[in-house]
Enzyme design. Structure first.
Site, PDB file in Angstrom:
ATOM      1  N   HIS A   1      -5.786   2.971   1.377  1.00 23.66           N
ATOM      2  CA  HIS A   1      -4.991   3.971   1.879  1.00 23.66           C
ATOM      3  C   HIS A   1      -5.538   4.687   3.002  1.00 23.66           C
ATOM      4  O   HIS A   1      -5.044   4.981   4.193  1.00 23.66           O
ATOM      5  CB  HIS A   1      -4.720   4.873   0.850  1.00 23.66           C
ATOM      6  CG  HIS A   1      -4.393   4.436  -0.560  1.00 23.66           C
ATOM      7  ND1 HIS A   1      -3.266   3.274  -0.580  1.00 23.66           N
ATOM      8  CD2 HIS A   1      -4.777   4.552  -1.988  1.00 23.66           C
ATOM      9  CE1 HIS A   1      -2.926   3.140  -1.893  1.00 23.66           C
ATOM     10  NE2 HIS A   1      -3.867   3.896  -2.743  1.00 23.66           N
TER      11      HIS A   1
ATOM     12  N   ASP B   1       0.770  -1.162  -0.013  1.00 17.62           N
ATOM     13  CA  ASP B   1       0.071   0.154   0.069  1.00 17.62           C
ATOM     14  C   ASP B   1       0.977   1.252  -0.076  1.00 17.62           C
ATOM     15  O   ASP B   1       1.663   1.564   1.085  1.00 17.62           O
ATOM     16  CB  ASP B   1      -0.927   0.103   1.239  1.00 17.62           C
ATOM     17  CG  ASP B   1      -1.952   1.261   1.351  1.00 17.62           C
ATOM     18  OD1 ASP B   1      -1.428   2.298   0.978  1.00 17.62           O
ATOM     19  OD2 ASP B   1      -3.163   0.993   1.656  1.00 17.62           O
ATOM     20  N   HIS B   2       0.838   1.999  -1.152  1.00 14.40           N
ATOM     21  CA  HIS B   2       2.174   2.895  -1.136  1.00 14.40           C
ATOM     22  C   HIS B   2       2.070   3.895  -0.285  1.00 14.40           C
ATOM     23  O   HIS B   2       3.025   4.758   0.111  1.00 14.40           O
ATOM     24  CB  HIS B   2       2.235   3.429  -2.868  1.00 14.40           C
ATOM     25  CG  HIS B   2       1.252   4.403  -2.996  1.00 14.40           C
ATOM     26  ND1 HIS B   2       0.059   4.026  -3.508  1.00 14.40           N
ATOM     27  CD2 HIS B   2       1.242   5.849  -3.074  1.00 14.40           C
ATOM     28  CE1 HIS B   2      -0.795   5.266  -3.879  1.00 14.40           C
ATOM     29  NE2 HIS B   2       0.186   6.284  -3.579  1.00 14.40           N
TER      30      HIS B   2
HETATM   31  C1  BG6 Z   1      -3.994   4.993  -6.288  1.00 12.84           C
HETATM   32  C2  BG6 Z   1      -5.310   5.088  -6.848  1.00 12.84           C
HETATM   33  O1  BG6 Z   1      -3.711   3.889  -5.405  1.00 12.84           O
HETATM   34  O2  BG6 Z   1      -3.534   6.091  -5.425  1.00 12.84           O
HETATM   35  C3  BG6 Z   1      -5.447   6.384  -7.305  1.00 12.84           C
HETATM   36  O3  BG6 Z   1      -5.875   4.061  -7.462  1.00 12.84           O
HETATM   37  C4  BG6 Z   1      -4.978   7.546  -6.888  1.00 12.84           C
HETATM   38  O4  BG6 Z   1      -6.708   6.513  -7.807  1.00 12.84           O
HETATM   39  C5  BG6 Z   1      -3.671   7.139  -6.197  1.00 12.84           C
HETATM   40  O5  BG6 Z   1      -4.876   8.649  -7.516  1.00 12.84           O
HETATM   41  C6  BG6 Z   1      -3.206   8.412  -5.257  1.00 12.84           C
HETATM   42  O6  BG6 Z   1      -1.842   8.341  -4.685  1.00 12.84           O
HETATM   43  P1  BG6 Z   1      -1.156   9.645  -4.485  1.00 12.84           P
HETATM   44  O7  BG6 Z   1       0.309   9.259  -4.025  1.00 12.84           O
HETATM   45  O8  BG6 Z   1      -1.047  10.405  -5.703  1.00 12.84           O
HETATM   46  O9  BG6 Z   1      -1.851  10.312  -3.079  1.00 12.84           O
END
Ligand code: BG6
Length: 533
Positions: free
Chosen positions: A274, A210-211
Site C-alpha cells: 500500500h 492492492d485495495h
Molecule cells: C490490509 C492490512 O491490507 O490493509 C491490514 O493487511 C490493514 O493490516 C488494512 O489494517 C488497512 O486497510 P484500510 O483500507 O482500512 O486502510
C-alpha cells in the site's frame, strides 16, 4: 514543518463545482457475461468486501446482464446454505437496505466445496461451472478470485490450469485471475510466485490486487497532479523540501490476525504494497496515457529509483516500533506480545518509520518519510508535500520575544487526506490584518464530502469492475512487485543482521516511538502529530 494555527469560524475556501458531462453507467459497465469464482468463499474478505461490492455493482447497473458467482472452499455447504450465509453477511455490511432472499445477486450465488490441493475437486468444479453456465446462458468467461492464504496461490493456479479451467489469451472467451496480497514474503518468493503465474497465465490475465489503489482518494492523486497545471511544475527537488506519507491505524490485532501479522510485520503488511503504491503515485512521472501499460511503466521507473539500502543505511534510516501494554478509557489494552497468536518474545514491528531517497532527476535530495503502524493515536492516511521555505525571510520579526512566534519561517504544505475526512488542504502564509506585517498560516481546505454528494464506491467495487472490464491500470504488474520487494528485502536482510530492537517501545494510542524523530535530523520536516492530522 509548522503546526497550523486554527482559525475561528468558517475556514477554508468555498467549493464551486462545475458539472461536466457524465458518460453514464453504460460506458463503463461490464458487458461480457461472466462467471465469478471465489476461492475462500466463506472467508472474511468474501463476506465483508467482495459480496457487498458485487451487490453495489449490481444495484448500480455495472454488472453484465447475465452472471453467476460460484463460491469454492473447504466447508461442505449447499447452494442454499451459502446463499443464507451471504445474505446474512450482506445485511450486516449494507445496513439500511432491505435485501430479500430472491434478490438477483443472492440468486446468482452457487457453492462448490473442494480442496485447493485436490486436483479431483477442480475437475468437479469444472463440471459444475459448465452446468451453471449452460443453465444461465453464460459463454464461459471466468474471473477467478483467490481470496485465500498465500501458500495456496501456486496450488490453485496449477490445479486450475491442469483442469483446463484457464483459457489461452487468444481464446474467444477469457479467463482472468485476481490474487490478493501478500504477493510473496521477500524478493525471492515474489519472483518464484511470478514464475508460477507466468507458467499458467499471460501477464494480461493476472490482476494482483492492492485495495489502496481502488480508493477514490488514492485515484485522485493522479488527477490532482496531472489534471491541474499549477501544482505539477512544483513537484520536484527545486521546490519540494520533503514528502511525508503516513498510514496510521488505531486497530491492533483483531480476531485471529496476530498469527498472520507476527510473520509479516508492518513492512510486509503495509509498506511493500500500500505505502509504496502511494509513493509511486506521488513521485512518478506523468504517464503518456491513462492506461495500464503507461501507468505501470512509470510506476516501475520510480520504484527502480529506490536504490536498495546498505546495512548501515538501514540502521540510520529505519525506526521500528512495537506497542506495549497500556490503558484507554479505563480499559487495559493488551500489548502486542500479549495478543492472540503472537510469540510472547516477538520482535515483529507494529510500527515503522523510514527515510528514503529517490535517485532520479526529479527527486534527488528530497527525503521521503514513510510512517505506518498499528495502535497509534488516530486512524489517518495522508500524503504531505512540504515545499521549501522562501529563499529570504523578509517577514522576520525582529522585535520583542512575545512576537517571535509569528516570525517563524513558514513553508507551504499540501496535505492529501486519503482517509478519513477525505480531501486536500493547502497552507499559505497571509498577512494578518493590522498595522504591522505579521504572517499567519491559513489553510484552504477541500473536503470530498462537502464538494460531492454522490456515494464514493468502495475500493473493491472499483477493482472488481475493472477486472471484469479487463482494465488492469489499478493492479500491480510483476516487475512492479519485484522492484518493491527488492527495496524491502534489503531492509529485511539488514534487520536480520542488526541487534534486535528493544521492544516494546511505544505506548498504545500514541504517535509511535519518539526515536522516529531522529530520521528527520538535518531537515525542516516534522512528523505531523497524528491527533492534529
Ligand atoms: C490490509 C492490512 O491490507 O490493509 C491490514 O493487511 C490493514 O493490516 C488494512 O489494517 C488497512 O486497510 P484500510 O483500507 O482500512 O486502510
Amino acid at each position: 514543518m509548522s503546526t497550523p494555527v486554527p482559525v475561528r469560524g468558517k475556514t477554508g475556501v468555498s467549493i464551486k463545482r462545475t458539472e461536466g458531462p457524465d458518460p453514464g453507467v453504460e460506458a463503463i459497465r461490464a458487458k461480457d457475461p461472466v462467471t465469478i469464482v471465489i476461492f475462500g468463499a466463506s472467508g472474511d474478505l468474501a463476506k465483508r468486501k467482495l459480496l457487498p461490492a458485487l451487490y453495489h455493482l449490481h444495484c448500480g447497473g455495472y454488472l453484465p446482464e447475465r452472471y453467476a458467482v460460484v463460491g469454492f472452499s473447504r466447508t461442505r455447504l449447499s447452494d442454499d446454505a451459502y446463499r443464507d450465509s451471504m445474505l446474512t453477511a450482506l445485511h450486516a455490511q449494507v445496513p439500511g437496505e432491505t435485501i430479500a432472499a430472491d434478490h438477483p445477486i443472492v440468486q446468482a450465488l452457487y457453492y462448490q466445496p473442494g480442496d485447493a490441493d485436490d486436483p479431483q475437486t477442480f475437475q468437479a468444479l469444472r463440471s459444475r461451472l459448465e452446468k451453471i453456465e449452460q443453465e444461465r446462458g453464460l459463454p464461459g468467461n471466468r474471473l477467478f478470485y483467490l481470496s485465500v492464504a498465500p501458500e495456496f496461490f501456486p496450488l490453485i493456479l496449477e490445479n486450475l490450469a491442469a483442469a483446463g479451467l484457464i483459457r489461452q489469451k487468444s481464446d474467444a472467451v477469457w479467463s482472468r485471475v485476481i490474487i490478493e496480497k501478500p504477493f510473496g514474503t521477500d524478493l525471492a518468493s515474489a519472483r518464484a510466485l511470478n514464475a508460477i503465474v507466468a507458467a499458467t497465465l499471460d501477464e494480461s490475465q493476472i490482476y494482483r490486487i492492492d485495495h489502496y489503489l481502488g480508493k477514490e482518494t488514492v485515484q485522485n492523486i493522479l488527477s490532482f497532479r496531472f489534471g491541474n497545471s499549477i501544482f505539477e511544475p512544483l513537484f520536484n527537488q527545486k521546490y519540494v523540501d520533503n514528502v511525508q506519507i503516513t498510514v496510521a491505524e488505531e486497530l491492533g490485532m483483531e480476531g485471529r490476525r496476530g498469527a498472520y501479522y507476527d510473520g509479516a510485520g508492518t513492512i510486509r503488511d503495509m509498506v511493500q504494497n500500500h505505502i509504496l503504491q502511494l509513493f509511486c503515485l506521488i513521485a512518478m512521472e506523468p504517464p503518456s496515457a491513462l492506461e495500464a501499460q503507461a501507468i505501470r511503466d512509470e510506476k516501475v521507473k520510480v520504484l527502480r529509483a529506490l536504490v536498495p539500502m546498505t546495512r548501515k543505511e538501514v540502521a540510520a534510516n529505519t525506526v521500528r516500533g512495537q506497542y506495549g501494554m497500556g490503558e484507554k478509557g479505563g480499559q487495559v489494552v493488551k500489548g502486542y506480545r500479549q495478543e492472540d497468536g503472537v510469540d510472547p518474545q516477538s520482535i515483529t514491528e507494529t510500527f515503522l518509520a523510514l527515510r528514503m531517497k529517490v535517485d532520479n532527476w526529479r527527486w534527488a535530495g528530497v527525503p521521503f518519510f514513510l510512517r505506518s503502524g498499528k495502535r497509534l493515536a488516530k486512524r489517518v492516511s495522508e500524503i504531505v508535500v512540504e515545499f521549501k521555505q522562501p529563499p529570504l525571510h523578509l517577514f522576520r520579526y525582529l522585535g520583542d520575544k512575545d512576537d517571535a512566534i509569528v516570525a517563524r519561517p513558514m513553508s507551504n504544505v499540501i496535505v492529501m487526506r486519503i482517509q478519513p475526512d477525505e480531501g486536500i488542504s493547502l497552507s499559505i502564509a497571509c498577512k494578518q490584518p493590522g498595522m504591522r506585517i505579521h504572517l499567519q498560516e491559513v489553510e484552504m481546505d477541500f473536503f470530498y464530502g462537502e464538494a460531492f454528494h454522490e456515494r464514493s464506491p468502495e475500493a473493491y467495487e472499483r477493482l472488481l469492475l475493472d477486472a471484469l472490464r479487463g482494465d488492469a491500470s489499478l493492479f500491480t504488474r510483476s516487475d512492479e512487485v519485484e522492484y518493491s520487494w527488492r527495496f524491502v528485502t534489503a531492509i529485511l536482510d539488514a534487520w536480520a543482521d542488526l541487534p534486535p530492537p528493544g521492544f516494546p517501545n511505544y505506548y498504545p494510542f500514541s504517535d509511535g516511538p519518539d526515536e522516529a524523530n531522529r530520521l528527520l535530523a538535518g531537515t525542516q520536516a516534522r512528523w505531523r502529530p497524528l491527533r492534529e492530522s
